[in-house]
Design an enzyme around this catalytic site. Structure first.
Site, PDB file in Angstrom:
ATOM      1  N   CYS A 140       4.155   5.366 -11.455  1.00 45.52           N
ATOM      2  CA  CYS A 140       3.704   6.004 -10.215  1.00 45.52           C
ATOM      3  C   CYS A 140       3.495   7.510 -10.340  1.00 45.52           C
ATOM      4  O   CYS A 140       2.631   8.070  -9.674  1.00 45.52           O
ATOM      5  CB  CYS A 140       4.666   5.692  -9.070  1.00 45.52           C
ATOM      6  N   CYS A 184      14.251   3.659 -12.483  1.00 46.99           N
ATOM      7  CA  CYS A 184      14.006   3.789 -11.055  1.00 46.99           C
ATOM      8  C   CYS A 184      14.703   2.664 -10.292  1.00 46.99           C
ATOM      9  O   CYS A 184      15.352   2.907  -9.269  1.00 46.99           O
ATOM     10  CB  CYS A 184      12.512   3.776 -10.773  1.00 46.99           C
TER      11      CYS A 184
END
Length: 380
Positions: A217, A120
């Site tokens: 997440c 990410c």
């Protein structure tokens, strides 16, 4: 940028006043990035807050404790309103799925143990978001990561955070030199997380006591298997639990439910000696178990290396460094033997247990806090 002797360097390293220095702050809605934005705004910088919507907003609203969720977007906006700077939410859902989530699922399906937070940072935050910051004519982009950027003789260097307990260098090893030129990490020098929360209280931020995010997440409650099962149903196919000597000891309900080094929950009780998962074989749908000594690894094949030394990786046949092969372990002495600019064999001076394909191998200077980059562990 030519030096302007009429102004000293500001706190972000530019030779102009803060009010003429635009900084995009990547805001997750947590206390760390909120403090960075508030601190820079108070110092008079031209702050622009940006929050990324990375996955389904409806699902996010129901999930607390993970970055970039719906409630966190709201928290980031409140901080921006309080400190008086603009805040934007960018929809990166498709980019995030293509660059991070799909590879996460495929890696597990291939028997690896991926680290999606690194991808990410590498493929979304420090790539697409960084380019967006440049489009906004920012001088730099700041984040709430606990890592240090220091300017050395040959330019900016990446260094571990002052607080070893908060250091995030393992997750940022793939930061390139070009990205490092543009990035700033204002929290890296703080002695502890308590200092960050004290600053949040000083600025009157509503997130001062907000708990740290614990999960990836997009993985609710840390249940990787349920996410992968939804994305790749074939990953839950049953198979055999096999001893390294070839004996079939039982059955399992999907290799995604197992990780290298796992001992508990194997469902093969009644044996005289404890057994550990030593290998996952997705092709045969086998979980291979064996005694603890089989977990010890001395030779680690590494690829996709991002090298941050000022001399080329291939300029020496060997590099004596310290390495981390898991985020939770301290650096250990090792020798890097380069095979190309992006591949190497790493020899661990003391064998490590549970080294797994899909994890990162991060390189550290044993004489200082500097990070020399790192690469991805693969099967060889």
């Amino acid at each position: 940028m030519p030096l302007d002797q009429t102004h000293p360097l500001n706190s972000l390293g530019f030779t102009k006043p803060p009010c003429e220095t635009r900084v995009v702050v990547a805001m997750s809605g947590g206390v760390d990035s909120s403090v960075v934005a508030a601190m820079l705004a108070e110092e008079g910088y031209d702050v622009v807050g940006v929050t990324l919507q990375l996955y389904d907003h409806g699902a996010a609203l129901a999930k607390k404790g993970a970055c970039c969720a719906g409630l966190d977007i709201h928290d980031a906006r409140r901080v921006a309103e309080k400190m008086g700077f603009p805040h934007y939410v960018l929809d990166y859902e498709n980019i995030f799925k293509d660059a991070v989530i799909d590879e996460f699922a495929d890696s597990y399906l291939g028997g690896a143990t991926p680290v999606p937070c690194i991808r990410c940072n590498e493929r979304v935050k420090f790539k697409d978001l960084l380019e967006t910051a440049k489009d906004l004519e920012a001088d730099c982009m700041a984040t709430g990561h606990y890592i240090q950027r220091m300017v050395g003789q040959h330019g900016p260097e990446l260094h571990s955070a002052a607080d070893a307990a908060r250091d995030q260098s393992y997750f940022l090893f793939s930061t390139t030199q070009e990205q490092l030129d543009f990035l700033r990490f204002p929290l890296g020098h703080l002695a502890s997380k308590a200092d960050t929360r004290a600053l949040a209280s000083k600025y009157g931020l509503s997130v001062a006591d907000k708990p740290d995010s614990q999960d990836i997440c997009f993985v609710p409650n840390g249940d990787y298997a349920s996410v992968i099962r939804k994305l790749r149903p074939e990953a839950a196919d049953p198979g055999d639990i096999v001893h390294a000597d070839g004996r079939v000891l039982g059955r399992h309900d999907g290799v995604i439910n197992y990780t290298i080094g796992q001992r508990r929950g194997l469902g093969i009780g009644g044996l005289a000696d404890p057994l550990y998962v030593v290998r996952l074989d997705p092709e045969s749908k086998s979980v291979v178990v064996g005694p603890k000594e089989m977990l010890a690894t001395r030779t680690v094949p590494v690829r996709e290396i991002n090298w941050l030394g000022h001399e080329p990786l291939m300029s020496q046949p060997e590099w004596h460094v310290a390495v981390k092969v898991r985020s939770t372990r301290p650096p250990t002495d090792a020798i890097i033997r380069p095979l190309s600019d992006t591949e190497a064999t790493v020899e661990l001076i003391t064998p490590e247990e549970g080294v797994s394909p899909g994890q990162a191998c991060v390189f550290y200077d044993p004489q200082s806090s500097r990070i020399f980059g790192g690469g991805w562990i693969h099967k060889g």
